[in-house]
Design an enzyme around this catalytic site. Structure first.
Site, PDB file in Angstrom:
ATOM      1  N   GLY A  24      -1.438  -2.667   9.713  1.00 19.86           N
ATOM      2  CA  GLY A  24      -0.194  -1.927   9.516  1.00 19.86           C
ATOM      3  C   GLY A  24      -0.227  -0.507  10.043  1.00 19.86           C
ATOM      4  O   GLY A  24       0.657   0.287   9.746  1.00 19.86           O
ATOM      5  N   ARG A  84     -17.501  -4.058  17.194  1.00 21.64           N
ATOM      6  CA  ARG A  84     -18.750  -3.520  17.761  1.00 21.64           C
ATOM      7  C   ARG A  84     -19.890  -3.594  16.745  1.00 21.64           C
ATOM      8  O   ARG A  84     -21.024  -3.915  17.107  1.00 21.64           O
ATOM      9  CB  ARG A  84     -18.543  -2.071  18.215  1.00 21.64           C
ATOM     10  CG  ARG A  84     -17.797  -1.951  19.537  1.00 21.64           C
ATOM     11  CD  ARG A  84     -18.017  -0.574  20.128  1.00 21.64           C
ATOM     12  NE  ARG A  84     -17.248  -0.346  21.341  1.00 21.64           N
ATOM     13  CZ  ARG A  84     -17.659  -0.698  22.566  1.00 21.64           C
ATOM     14  NH1 ARG A  84     -18.818  -1.308  22.732  1.00 21.64           N
ATOM     15  NH2 ARG A  84     -16.902  -0.440  23.609  1.00 21.64           N
ATOM     16  N   GLY A 142      -4.357  -3.608  13.499  1.00 19.04           N
ATOM     17  CA  GLY A 142      -4.004  -2.460  14.335  1.00 19.04           C
ATOM     18  C   GLY A 142      -3.718  -2.783  15.785  1.00 19.04           C
ATOM     19  O   GLY A 142      -3.493  -1.876  16.587  1.00 19.04           O
ATOM     20  N   ASP A 174       2.004 -12.543  12.691  1.00 17.62           N
ATOM     21  CA  ASP A 174       2.647 -12.414  11.385  1.00 17.62           C
ATOM     22  C   ASP A 174       4.141 -12.620  11.536  1.00 17.62           C
ATOM     23  O   ASP A 174       4.770 -12.007  12.414  1.00 17.62           O
ATOM     24  CB  ASP A 174       2.447 -10.991  10.826  1.00 17.62           C
ATOM     25  CG  ASP A 174       1.096 -10.821  10.153  1.00 17.62           C
ATOM     26  OD1 ASP A 174       0.289 -11.761  10.200  1.00 17.62           O
ATOM     27  OD2 ASP A 174       0.870  -9.745   9.571  1.00 17.62           O
ATOM     28  N   LYS A 205      -1.330 -15.750   3.365  1.00 13.69           N
ATOM     29  CA  LYS A 205      -2.327 -14.888   2.743  1.00 13.69           C
ATOM     30  C   LYS A 205      -2.350 -15.033   1.224  1.00 13.69           C
ATOM     31  O   LYS A 205      -1.310 -15.219   0.592  1.00 13.69           O
ATOM     32  CB  LYS A 205      -2.011 -13.420   3.046  1.00 13.69           C
ATOM     33  CG  LYS A 205      -2.280 -13.004   4.497  1.00 13.69           C
ATOM     34  CD  LYS A 205      -2.012 -11.514   4.641  1.00 13.69           C
ATOM     35  CE  LYS A 205      -1.893 -11.087   6.093  1.00 13.69           C
ATOM     36  NZ  LYS A 205      -3.167 -11.080   6.806  1.00 13.69           N
ATOM     37  N   GLY A 264      -0.279  -8.383  13.567  1.00 13.02           N
ATOM     38  CA  GLY A 264       0.503  -8.319  12.337  1.00 13.02           C
ATOM     39  C   GLY A 264       1.827  -7.654  12.576  1.00 13.02           C
ATOM     40  O   GLY A 264       2.762  -8.244  13.114  1.00 13.02           O
ATOM     41  N   SER A 265       1.884  -6.368  12.230  1.00  8.72           N
ATOM     42  CA  SER A 265       3.135  -5.628  12.360  1.00  8.72           C
ATOM     43  C   SER A 265       3.476  -5.357  13.822  1.00  8.72           C
ATOM     44  O   SER A 265       4.625  -5.041  14.141  1.00  8.72           O
ATOM     45  CB  SER A 265       2.994  -4.296  11.622  1.00  8.72           C
ATOM     46  OG  SER A 265       2.276  -4.482  10.427  1.00  8.72           O
TER      47      SER A 265
END
Lengths: 188, 292
Positions: free
Chosen positions: B151, B163, B212, B22, B79, B233-234
């Site tokens: 995030g 999983r 995450g 990102d 996005k 992402g973050s």
């Protein structure tokens, strides 16, 4: 015959799966100096040349591959792999392996919306026309005197050979045909 | 249409084994490319800031997307809100390389996702389980990613989703043909796709991990669990040292099966992003439950 596929990133498994269909070929995923030493041919797959090129440098694989080239081991680059081999890249100030005397243009056809498939004539590889998949593909703008042009599509060079080096701007690992592998490995 | 769909699946195949990052500015995009990212996701705000900011999160300003496209040579993704097909039309007009119909943005339609078959440009969609993945593929997605919980800097949801998907794929391969229609009913997924998975033991498209991932070990964990690649992402630009962390995550993704390399690249990365225990989030703050 042990055929390595450079396994940093990209269409690695697709090449391995194609190699598995050939008699007498042992496919080897390679991403370190040790496994690179022990192969009889090497494929540089499709992917992102900037990402793969960086890792070749950081993990000191660049010289190992150049040594393979110098010792005559056949090397085939598809798409990003072709960019890695090129001595000149028109729209990039980085050169990666710099072993093949070709001048390539990256993302030469545009964005993903400009990706396409085509039927190519390539008499050295196959008597029939071959299906070729171009994904954000490069093409070759110019070749050195020892490079043999193998295929031209829409006025652009899309496959070439120089000694033990073979380059295609498209992805034979994505189509069903095995003729490129047989050509590369001298199994005709 | 079919040929276009194949080409779109093929682009995702070229991203395998790589990291998609990102970015919110052209400068960040250049850092990502230099660190070895295989693609960037152009955003106005990373998910951690969307969480902090609140309100409605929408598609980015086309100006930002264009500037990022201009700055890098790797594919650029962006996005759109779930169900917001006009945002998708806009991104297609901008010749974006991949659209993420994402739960990180505020959904525009609570009943229907975008009919992705109407577009030439490829789509990636999030999924928590196999049924959800196959519904999105049925709508024309040419790449899947886990939803995770974006995030948060907490990988637990991405692990759960990966999983789930793998366990359900494995289960399908053990079923006999007459059981597949009932399995399709149970998964709420198109029969033809259920049959494909049962026969091939894998999704018909590439499946990345997302949501995450904050450390090199997180990325390698997802790869060892069977992800084809990772989205971060973050995790990068909200950390103390984005350049170093970005490069370390790329290396850990390629050498996911070499602990000594993961150890080496994990050294001295500085603080990771601020993270959140998922149990502290209220129902309305869980992005993964957006979409169906």
């Amino acid at each position: 015959m042990r055929v390595g596929v450079l396994a940093i990133q990209g269409s690695v498994k697709e090449h391995i799966d194609k190699l598995k269909r050939l008699d007498g070929i042992i496919p080897v995923e390679t991403k370190d100096k040790e496994t690179l030493k022990n192969i009889d041919a090497l494929i540089l797959p499709g992917g992102e040349s900037t990402a793969i090129g960086k890792m070749l440098n950081d993990f000191e694989l660049k010289d190992a591959i150049i040594d393979l080239y110098k010792s005559g081991v056949p090397i085939w680059g598809t798409c990003a792999g072709m960019i890695l081999m090129a001595k000149h890249i028109v729209n990039d100030d980085k050169v990666h392996l710099g072993i093949m005397d070709i001048k390539v243009r990256r993302n030469a056809y545009g964005s993903q919306l400009d990706s396409f498939t085509a039927k190519l004539s390539m008499p050295e590889v196959s008597k029939e026309k071959v299906e070729a998949v171009f994904i954000r593909a490069p093409y070759i703008e110019d070749v050195g005197e020892n490079v043999k042009v193998l295929s031209i599509y829409d006025g652009k060079i899309v496959a070439a050979r120089e000694g033990n080096l073979f380059a295609t701007s498209f992805h034979p690992e994505l189509t069903d045909d095995l003729s490129f592998y047989k050509y590369f490995l001298g199994l005709h | 249409m079919n040929e276009r769909y194949e080409l779109n699946k093929n682009l995702a195949q070229m991203l395998k084994g790589g990291v998609i990052m990102d970015v919110t500015t052209p400068e960040q995009a250049v850092i990502a490319e230099k660190a070895g990212a295989v693609a960037v996701m152009a955003l106005e705000r990373v998910p951690a800031d969307i969480r902090a900011h609140g309100g409605v999160a929408r598609m980015s300003d086309p100006k930002i997307i264009k500037a990022i496209k201009e700055a890098v040579s790797i594919p650029v993704m962006a996005k759109v809100r779930i169900g917001h097909f006009v945002e998708a039309q806009v991104l297609e007009a901008l010749k974006i390389d991949y659209i993420d119909e994402s739960e990180v943005l505020t959904p525009a339609d609570e009943s229907y996702h975008i009919n992705k078959w109407q577009f030439k440009v490829p789509f990636v969609c999030g999924a928590r389980n196999l049924g959800e993945a196959l519904r999105r593929i049925g709508e024309g997605a040419s790449m899947i990613r886990t939803k995770g919980e974006a995030g948060t800097g907490n990988v637990v949801e991405a692990v759960r989703h990966m999983r789930n998907i793998n366990a359900e794929i494995k289960k399908l391969t053990t079923l006999s043909e007459e059981e597949l229609m009932a399995a399709a009913k149970e998964l709420q997924a198109p029969y033809e796709l259920v049959k494909y998975v049962a026969e091939n033991g894998k999704l018909p498209v590439v499946n990345f991990a997302a949501g995450g991932i904050a450390t090199p070990a997180d990325a390698a964990l997802m790869m060892q669990l069977g992800a084809d690649g990772v989205f971060v992402g973050s995790g990068i630009f909200k950390s103390e040292n984005p350049e170093k962390r970005a490069e370390a995550i790329v290396k850990a993704t390629t050498y996911y099966d070499k602990p000594e390399i993961i150890a080496e690249v994990s050294e001295g990365l500085g603080e990771a992003m601020n993270s959140i225990d998922i149990r502290d989030l209220s129902e309305k703050d869980l992005y993964a439950s957006r979409g169906w």
